[in-house]
Design a protein around this motif. Structure first.
Motif, mmCIF file in Angstrom:
data_model
loop_
_atom_site.group_PDB
_atom_site.id
_atom_site.type_symbol
_atom_site.label_atom_id
_atom_site.label_comp_id
_atom_site.label_asym_id
_atom_site.label_seq_id
_atom_site.Cartn_x
_atom_site.Cartn_y
_atom_site.Cartn_z
ATOM 1 N N GLY A 1 0.791 -1.220 0.000
ATOM 2 C CA GLY A 1 0.000 0.000 0.000
ATOM 3 C C GLY A 1 0.824 1.272 0.000
ATOM 4 N N ARG A 2 2.124 1.151 0.278
ATOM 5 C CA ARG A 2 3.010 2.329 0.286
ATOM 6 C C ARG A 2 4.049 2.268 -0.826
ATOM 7 N NH1 ARG A 2 6.367 3.280 4.508
ATOM 8 N NH2 ARG A 2 6.645 1.081 5.007
ATOM 9 N N PHE A 3 4.519 1.074 -1.146
ATOM 10 C CA PHE A 3 5.561 0.895 -2.160
ATOM 11 C C PHE A 3 4.948 0.262 -3.408
ATOM 12 C CE2 PHE A 3 9.480 0.419 0.859
ATOM 13 C CZ PHE A 3 9.124 1.600 1.498
ATOM 14 N N THR A 4 5.472 0.652 -4.565
ATOM 15 C CA THR A 4 5.012 0.094 -5.824
ATOM 16 C C THR A 4 6.219 -0.254 -6.686
ATOM 17 O OG1 THR A 4 3.002 1.449 -5.752
ATOM 18 C CG2 THR A 4 3.585 0.448 -7.861
ATOM 19 N N ILE A 5 6.249 -1.488 -7.172
ATOM 20 C CA ILE A 5 7.315 -1.915 -8.061
ATOM 21 C C ILE A 5 6.821 -1.815 -9.498
ATOM 22 C CG2 ILE A 5 6.684 -4.368 -8.027
ATOM 23 C CD1 ILE A 5 9.703 -5.010 -7.921
ATOM 24 N N SER A 6 7.728 -1.419 -10.385
ATOM 25 C CA SER A 6 7.382 -1.335 -11.796
ATOM 26 C C SER A 6 8.663 -1.512 -12.599
ATOM 27 C CB SER A 6 6.720 0.008 -12.124
ATOM 28 O OG SER A 6 7.617 1.081 -11.878
ATOM 29 N N GLU A 7 8.508 -1.641 -13.911
ATOM 30 C CA GLU A 7 9.681 -1.808 -14.736
ATOM 31 C C GLU A 7 9.498 -1.144 -16.084
ATOM 32 O OE1 GLU A 7 10.226 -6.035 -15.022
ATOM 33 O OE2 GLU A 7 8.837 -6.225 -16.676
ATOM 34 N N ASP A 8 10.623 -0.823 -16.683
ATOM 35 C CA ASP A 8 10.655 -0.287 -18.039
ATOM 36 C C ASP A 8 11.591 -1.193 -18.824
ATOM 37 O OD1 ASP A 8 11.151 1.085 -20.395
ATOM 38 O OD2 ASP A 8 11.040 3.046 -19.453
ATOM 39 N N ASN A 9 11.007 -2.069 -19.623
ATOM 40 C CA ASN A 9 11.832 -3.030 -20.340
ATOM 41 C C ASN A 9 12.749 -2.357 -21.343
ATOM 42 O OD1 ASN A 9 11.248 -6.096 -19.879
ATOM 43 N ND2 ASN A 9 9.319 -5.046 -19.577
ATOM 44 N N LEU B 1 11.274 1.164 -7.738
ATOM 45 C CA LEU B 1 10.515 0.996 -6.500
ATOM 46 C C LEU B 1 10.095 2.382 -6.041
ATOM 47 C CD1 LEU B 1 9.514 -1.143 -4.454
ATOM 48 C CD2 LEU B 1 11.471 -0.496 -3.028
ATOM 49 N N GLN B 2 8.827 2.672 -6.233
ATOM 50 C CA GLN B 2 8.266 3.939 -5.762
ATOM 51 C C GLN B 2 7.880 3.775 -4.302
ATOM 52 O OE1 GLN B 2 7.861 6.986 -7.382
ATOM 53 N NE2 GLN B 2 7.257 7.721 -5.345
ATOM 54 N N MET B 3 8.442 4.617 -3.467
ATOM 55 C CA MET B 3 8.205 4.507 -2.036
ATOM 56 C C MET B 3 7.514 5.770 -1.544
ATOM 57 S SD MET B 3 11.808 2.781 -0.822
ATOM 58 C CE MET B 3 12.725 4.298 -1.005
ATOM 59 N N ASN B 4 6.303 5.622 -1.050
ATOM 60 C CA ASN B 4 5.523 6.735 -0.532
ATOM 61 C C ASN B 4 5.280 6.559 0.961
ATOM 62 O OD1 ASN B 4 5.305 7.716 -3.198
ATOM 63 N ND2 ASN B 4 3.413 6.556 -3.537
ATOM 64 N N SER B 5 4.859 7.634 1.590
ATOM 65 C CA SER B 5 4.539 7.589 3.019
ATOM 66 C C SER B 5 5.658 6.954 3.823
ATOM 67 C CB SER B 5 3.220 6.823 3.245
ATOM 68 O OG SER B 5 2.158 7.408 2.529
ATOM 69 N N LEU B 6 6.859 7.390 3.569
ATOM 70 C CA LEU B 6 8.018 6.790 4.225
ATOM 71 C C LEU B 6 8.011 7.073 5.718
ATOM 72 C CD1 LEU B 6 10.632 7.491 1.444
ATOM 73 C CD2 LEU B 6 10.108 5.253 2.395
ATOM 74 N N LYS B 7 8.516 6.096 6.445
ATOM 75 C CA LYS B 7 8.574 6.162 7.901
ATOM 76 C C LYS B 7 10.024 6.030 8.357
ATOM 77 C CE LYS B 7 4.280 3.468 7.970
ATOM 78 N NZ LYS B 7 3.638 2.218 8.468
ATOM 79 N N PRO B 8 10.339 6.509 9.537
ATOM 80 C CA PRO B 8 11.723 6.338 10.034
ATOM 81 C C PRO B 8 12.177 4.885 10.040
ATOM 82 C CG PRO B 8 10.562 7.942 11.370
ATOM 83 C CD PRO B 8 9.532 7.360 10.431
#
Length: 128
Positions: free
Chosen positions: A65-73, A80-87
């Protein structure tokens, strides 16, 4: 074979970062690509992966729900898109590849046994 992770840095709690894993010497076809992290004094943890079929993605509960993996072939790059990062997300982040791994076990870092298929890490620090 090379995997190069980049995009780490210092960010405030609640912020976002996008990590990149650029590969060379092999293709994404038939290779699972995983993102992992290791904090000081802790074991390496699987965060997210794309299966070798390129169809399925998997996430650890800690980042779902916070991180999203994707690729560009076309760019041979996995993100790795990381949102709502926590300590507690503070760690060194790594990407790795493993051939012919198609299921959720692509989250298990110990199965990526070829050391040459691990990239050098990128530091992510989240301040409170």
């Amino acid at each position: 074979v090379q995997l190069q992770a980049s995009g780490g840095g210092l960010v405030q709690s609640g912020g976002s970062l996008r990590l990149s894993c650029a590969i060379s010497g092999f293709t994404l076809d038939d290779h699972a690509i995983g993102w992992f992290r290791q904090a000081p004094g802790k074991e390496r943890e699987g965060l997210s992966c794309i299966s070798g079929s390129r169809v399925h993605t998997y996430y650890a509960d800690s980042v779902k729900g916070r991180f999203t993996i994707s690729e560009d072939n076309a760019k041979d790059t996995v993100y790795l898109q990381m949102n709502s990062l926590k300590p507690e997300d503070t760690a060194v982040y790594y990407c790795a590849a493993d051939r012919r791994r198609y299921g959720p076990d692509c989250l298990e870092p110990n199965l990526y046994y070829r050391t040459d298929y691990w990239g050098k890490g990128t530091q992510v620090t989240v301040s409170s």
